[in-house]
Each structure stands twice: as structure tokens, then as C-alpha cells.
Write a protein that holds these residues in place. Structure first.
Motif, PDB file in Angstrom:
ATOM      1  N   UNK A  25      29.174  23.360  37.801  1.00 42.82           N
ATOM      2  CA  UNK A  25      29.340  23.991  35.694  1.00 42.82           C
ATOM      3  C   UNK A  25      28.982  25.351  35.893  1.00 42.82           C
ATOM      4  N   UNK A  26      28.988  25.513  35.143  1.00 47.79           N
ATOM      5  CA  UNK A  26      28.416  27.188  34.755  1.00 47.79           C
ATOM      6  C   UNK A  26      27.296  27.426  34.397  1.00 47.79           C
ATOM      7  N   UNK A  27      26.747  29.038  34.882  1.00 52.46           N
ATOM      8  CA  UNK A  27      25.406  29.094  34.445  1.00 52.46           C
ATOM      9  C   UNK A  27      24.389  28.119  35.705  1.00 52.46           C
ATOM     10  N   UNK A  28      24.942  28.387  36.510  1.00 49.56           N
ATOM     11  CA  UNK A  28      23.725  27.035  37.179  1.00 49.56           C
ATOM     12  C   UNK A  28      22.624  28.194  38.243  1.00 49.56           C
ATOM     13  N   UNK A  29      21.375  27.485  38.137  1.00 47.35           N
ATOM     14  CA  UNK A  29      20.620  28.560  38.235  1.00 47.35           C
ATOM     15  C   UNK A  29      20.776  29.579  39.753  1.00 47.35           C
ATOM     16  N   UNK A  30      21.089  29.090  40.620  1.00 45.30           N
ATOM     17  CA  UNK A  30      20.840  29.464  41.986  1.00 45.30           C
ATOM     18  C   UNK A  30      21.968  29.008  42.735  1.00 45.30           C
ATOM     19  N   UNK A  31      23.043  31.077  42.928  1.00 46.12           N
ATOM     20  CA  UNK A  31      23.625  30.722  43.987  1.00 46.12           C
ATOM     21  C   UNK A  31      22.926  31.725  45.384  1.00 46.12           C
ATOM     22  N   UNK A  32      23.379  30.434  46.420  1.00 45.66           N
ATOM     23  CA  UNK A  32      22.179  31.118  47.716  1.00 45.66           C
ATOM     24  C   UNK A  32      23.455  31.448  48.645  1.00 45.66           C
ATOM     25  N   UNK A  33      22.311  32.891  50.056  1.00 52.75           N
ATOM     26  CA  UNK A  33      23.014  33.042  51.521  1.00 52.75           C
ATOM     27  C   UNK A  33      22.580  34.046  51.296  1.00 52.75           C
ATOM     28  N   UNK A  34      23.212  34.175  52.725  1.00 56.73           N
ATOM     29  CA  UNK A  34      22.103  35.305  53.493  1.00 56.73           C
ATOM     30  C   UNK A  34      23.167  37.020  53.444  1.00 56.73           C
ATOM     31  N   UNK A  35      21.920  37.795  52.738  1.00 59.32           N
ATOM     32  CA  UNK A  35      22.608  38.986  51.938  1.00 59.32           C
ATOM     33  C   UNK A  35      23.564  39.371  52.837  1.00 59.32           C
ATOM     34  N   UNK A  36      24.717  38.930  53.979  1.00 62.75           N
ATOM     35  CA  UNK A  36      25.678  39.930  54.495  1.00 62.75           C
ATOM     36  C   UNK A  36      26.886  39.530  53.403  1.00 62.75           C
ATOM     37  N   UNK A  37      26.834  37.928  52.884  1.00 68.61           N
ATOM     38  CA  UNK A  37      27.620  37.698  52.003  1.00 68.61           C
ATOM     39  C   UNK A  37      27.371  37.897  50.548  1.00 68.61           C
ATOM     40  N   UNK A  38      26.639  38.902  50.131  1.00 63.54           N
ATOM     41  CA  UNK A  38      26.365  40.067  49.190  1.00 63.54           C
ATOM     42  C   UNK A  38      27.641  40.555  48.152  1.00 63.54           C
ATOM     43  N   UNK A  39      27.881  40.959  49.526  1.00 63.26           N
ATOM     44  CA  UNK A  39      30.364  41.824  49.125  1.00 63.26           C
ATOM     45  C   UNK A  39      30.410  41.294  50.065  1.00 63.26           C
ATOM     46  N   UNK A  40      31.679  40.970  50.171  1.00 68.72           N
ATOM     47  CA  UNK A  40      32.814  40.620  49.045  1.00 68.72           C
ATOM     48  C   UNK A  40      32.226  39.479  48.562  1.00 68.72           C
ATOM     49  N   UNK A  41      32.226  38.081  49.266  1.00 68.94           N
ATOM     50  CA  UNK A  41      32.377  36.899  48.526  1.00 68.94           C
ATOM     51  C   UNK A  41      30.836  36.900  47.843  1.00 68.94           C
ATOM     52  N   UNK A  42      29.934  36.779  47.212  1.00 65.77           N
ATOM     53  CA  UNK A  42      28.947  36.329  46.505  1.00 65.77           C
ATOM     54  C   UNK A  42      30.060  37.231  44.948  1.00 65.77           C
ATOM     55  N   UNK A  43      30.229  38.481  45.047  1.00 66.68           N
ATOM     56  CA  UNK A  43      31.042  39.022  43.830  1.00 66.68           C
ATOM     57  C   UNK A  43      32.187  38.564  43.525  1.00 66.68           C
ATOM     58  N   UNK A  44      32.952  38.259  43.933  1.00 64.15           N
ATOM     59  CA  UNK A  44      34.367  38.124  44.895  1.00 64.15           C
ATOM     60  C   UNK A  44      34.629  36.641  43.877  1.00 64.15           C
TER      61      UNK A  44
END
Ligand code: 5CA
Ligand code: ZN
Length: 411
Positions: free
Chosen positions: A242-261
Motif C-alpha cells: 500500500x501507500x506510505x510503507x515504512x522503509x524502501x531499501x536497497x544498495x546505494x547504487x539504487x538511489x538514482x534512478x531506480x528508487x527515484x523513478x
């Protein structure tokens, strides 16, 4: 998709619940409570980006999944009910390219590497996700997500491929905080196509790739094709958490573009709330002077170490000796350091009284509540083991439970 078997987690509730940890949120650039203020009472929701199964799990992957295992264990010790979702990118360019190179069916390659990953995670006593979800099995979810973006007027067609207008989300850029001038180069480096002709904006990302000769495809309202990468995680996370779940995680190589997009896509798909409350990223593990990566080939595989007779507890302790947010380089000698650490802890158990054990629980809990500071937790245990007590052993079970529950190591 089937995950891997769980391991029992001893309860420390006889000492009361641990504090809910603070974690570093990439978007806000500082520590935040790991549970959103608006989350349902007593629960926590976690999404962690899973593997693309075209090669074996290396120590960088293992370190990232251990980081979120620390969070999962911290939440449980705080008395929270955790819902943990992890995906598997079981169809994407790198997987198809590797299968093609090796003359193997891409499905066989994925299945073999997913099974190897399960074995690695089991050996490392990483708690499994509640929902382990493949991209292929989620294609109906992806199609529905693309449909919603199209209905909102935020998706468009370029020669049969569908793109998302990233600026349709007013918050685009807020996860990474990256300068828009820097974005195109990073996008190109990490699977994006800023220079493709016909796109409305260079940063717009692929939602649906029309069928190409020799590539697998699935039916959709726009014709046969396969999902883009970012929409896979937005659709899976939105559906299961659902929306506003607590934590989206991964390695720092995913900050941009993956987690941004993926966040921007989700914001348009479900405007009722933000995608995630906090974006938490593990640092990159290097080897031989460079980021350990499948494309560079400078890899140390968990499965190879296991074949060589490694005690997985040593690997777990070696990885936990580095703060999850640090970038660091692996040296083979770290396993010896971890082995002697484990032996010192084991030797200190019999002389430990209950008062000492309870103090240790408080120290380890405090360290891990502070942005999952495992090195500080290890230092507290080292200090305890450096002065072997002459106690009655009444604290032995509590220390064992502590190290097992919070660090995942069975003394
Ligand atoms: N399937 C996508 C995520 S949806 C993917 O990035 N797969 S992966 O196999 O390339 O990486 C799996 C996880 O390991 C990701 O969270 C990634 O950020 C992390 N990772 C990859 N390389 C390293 C590394 N050298 N150090 C630490 N973590 C890493
Ligand atoms: Zn992902």
C-alpha cells in the motif's frame, strides 16, 4: 514465488520491548524514526529490492540483505509485526544478455540463481520476506500500473514502447536530491536511455518494452512486450504494502534512478500518499579497488565460500563489522578476524552473570537503535568478552538469545 525457510528468533521480551530504531533517510538526509508516524499501530512494512538472478550472490548483495535483516530483527525486538516484501527481477536486459551469451534458456538461468540465492540467505540466517515476488509473476500488476499511469495522462508511446513522464510527479528528485543536470549521465550509466529520440524528456523512463525478436513477451493492451525495471518495484510494493510503507531499501547504487523513478511512478498511481516513509541505502562493498559488481566481474561469491567450508557465522560477523551505510572494501583476512571474535564470545559465555548480560542487552539494543550501528554492537560484545567474568553463568542464555535475536548469530 517461494522464499527460503525461516529461522527461530529468540524473544528478549522478558526485558521489555526494545526501542524502535532510527534510520538514515536518504531523502531527508538524516536520521528519522524507522516507522512512519501514520503507520498502523504495532506494525512495520519493509520493501527491499531483490536480486537480478543472472549470477551468484556476491558479498555486496549479502551485506545489503544483512543490513535489512538487522532492521527486521530490530523491529521484531521492538514488538512490531513486520511485513517484508522483496522482489526478484527475473526478466530484464542483463539476465537475457547473460542467457544469450551462454546459450542458456533465461528461465533456467534465473531459476538456478534464485535457488542459489535461497541457499545463501538460508546459510546466513537472513529472515525471509513474507512475500517473495518475481517480476514475471507480477506482469498483471505491472500492466494495471501502466494502465493507471496512462489514464492519468502521464504515459506515452515511443514506437510501441511506453514511457513515464517523470515530471508528472511534483516530488520527482526528492529521493536522491540529485541535481537535474547530473541525472542524465547517471541515468545512462544505470540502464536508462536519456538520448533516445522521440522521448518528451530525456529522463522519462521505460514502462513497457514492446516485443523484440528473440525476446520473451507477454500480452498487454499495447501489444506484447515486457515490463520496464522501475515499474516492477512500484507495482509490487504498492500492491503488497500500500501507500506510505515504512522503509524502501536497497544498495546505494539504487538511489538514482531506480528508487527515484519507482517512487514517482507510485506517487502518480496512488496519489493518496507518498510511496515510502524512509529510503534507506546500504553502502557499496568493493574488492580489488572497485565496487563489487557482476558487470565488472570482481566478485567474491557467498556460495563459493560455502563450498570451501566457510562457517556462515564468520561471514555474518565479518559483514556486520562494517556499518551498513559505509562503502568498504572486502579483504579475505576479515573471515579470520570474525572467527577469533566468535571464539572469544563463546569462551566468555560460561562466566557471565545475569546483571552483566542485562547490561549487554541494553548496550546492544542502544547501538542498533542508532541507525543499526552493528560495529558498535560488536564493540560492546568485544568489551564484554575481553574481561571474562567469574560469574555463575546465569546470564549465558540471555547473551546467546541476544546475539541470536539481534545479530542472527547462533553462539
Ligand atoms: N533487481 C535489482 C533491484 S530491483 C538489482 O539491483 N539487482 S542486483 O542483483 O543488481 O542487486 C541486488 C541488491 O544488491 C540491490 O539492493 C543492490 O543495490 C545491492 N548491491 C549490488 N551490488 C552491491 C555492492 N557491491 N555492495 C552492496 N550492495 C550491492
Ligand atoms: Zn527494485
Amino acid at each position: 514465488m517461494r522464499a527460503w525457510p525461516t529461522v527461530p528468533v529468540p524473544s528478549l521480551a522478558r526485558l521489555g520491548d526494545a526501542a524502535v530504531p532510527q534510520v538514515h533517510d536518504t531523502a531527508r538526509g538524516g536520521p528519522v524514526p524507522s516507522v512512519a508516524p501514520g503507520s498502523p499501530q504495532g506494525s512495520a512494512r519493509l520493501y527491499v529490492c531483490g536480486i537480478t538472478p543472472y549470477d551468484a550472490t556476491h558479498l555486496g548483495h549479502a551485506a545489503t540483505y544483512l543490513a535489512f535483516d538487522l532492521l527486521n530483527r530490530a523491529w521484531r525486538d521492538a514488538g512490531l509485526t513486520v511485513t517484508y516484501v522483496q522482489n526478484v527481477t527475473d526478466v530484464d536486459d542483463p539476465l537475457l544478455e547473460r542467457a544469450d551469451r551462454d546459450g542458456e534458456d533465461w528461465r533456467d538461468l534465473a531459476e538456478r540463481e534464485i535457488e542459489r540465492f535461497r541457499g545463501d540467505m538460508t546459510a546466513l540466517r537472513v529472515l525471509p520476506p513474507d512475500h517473495y515476488v518475481g517480476a514475471v509473476e507480477s506482469i498483471p500488476l505491472v500492466v494495471e500500473a501502466v494502465q493507471r499511469l496512462a489514464e492519468a495522462g502521464t504515459a506515452y508511446d515511443v514506437d510501441g514502447d511506453w514511457y513515464f513522464s517523470v515530471h508528472a510527479d511534483p516530488a520527482f528528485g526528492a529521493v536522491s536530491g540529485m541535481d537535474e543536470d547530473t541525472m542524465p549521465a547517471v541515468f545512462a550509466e544505470r540502464g536508462g536511455d536519456p538520448d533516445r529520440a522521440g522521448k518528451k524528456h530525456p529522463l522519462d523512463c521505460l514502462l513497457w518494452r514492446a516485443e523484440r525478436p528473440g525476446e520473451p513477451s507477454w500480452p498487454s493492451p499495447w501489444g506484447p512486450g515486457r515490463p520496464g525495471w522501475h515499474i516492477e518495484c512500484s507495482a509490487i510494493a504498492a500492491h503488497h504494502l500500500g501507500t506510505a510503507f515504512d522503509v524502501q531499501g536497497g544498495g546505494s547504487d539504487l538511489v538514482f534512478p531506480h528508487h527515484e523513478m519507482s517512487a514517482s511512478e507510485a506517487h502518480v498511481m496512488q496519489p493518496s500518499g507518498p510511496f515510502a516513509h524512509a529510503y534507506v541505502h546500504a553502502g557499496m562493498v568493493g574488492y580489488d579497488g572497485e565496487k563489487m559488481s557482476k558487470s565488472r566481474g570482481n566478485l567474491v561469491f557467498v556460495s563459493r565460500l560455502r563450498e570451501q567450508g566457510l562457517d556462515p557465522r564468520h561471514l555474518r560477523l565479518a559483514l556486520l563489522a562494517h556499518h551498513y551505510r559505509a562503502d568498504w572494501e572486502w579483504f579475505d583476512s576479515e573471515l579470520d578476524v570474525a572467527a577469533s571474535r566468535l571464539a572469544r564470545w563463546q569462551a566468555a559465555l560460561p562466566g557471565t552473570d545475569l546483571v552483566t548480560a542485562e547490561r549487554l542487552v541494553a548496550e546492544v539494543r542502544a547501538a542498533l537503535a542508532d541507525d543499526l550501528d552493528a560495529p558498535r554492537a560488536l564493540a560492546a560484545l568485544d568489551a564484554w568478552a575481553a574481561e571474562p567474568g567469574t560469574g555463575d553463568g546465569s546470564g549465558k542464555t540471555l547473551v546467546r538469545d541476544l546475539v541470536d535475536a539481534r545479530l542472527g548469530v547462533d553462539l
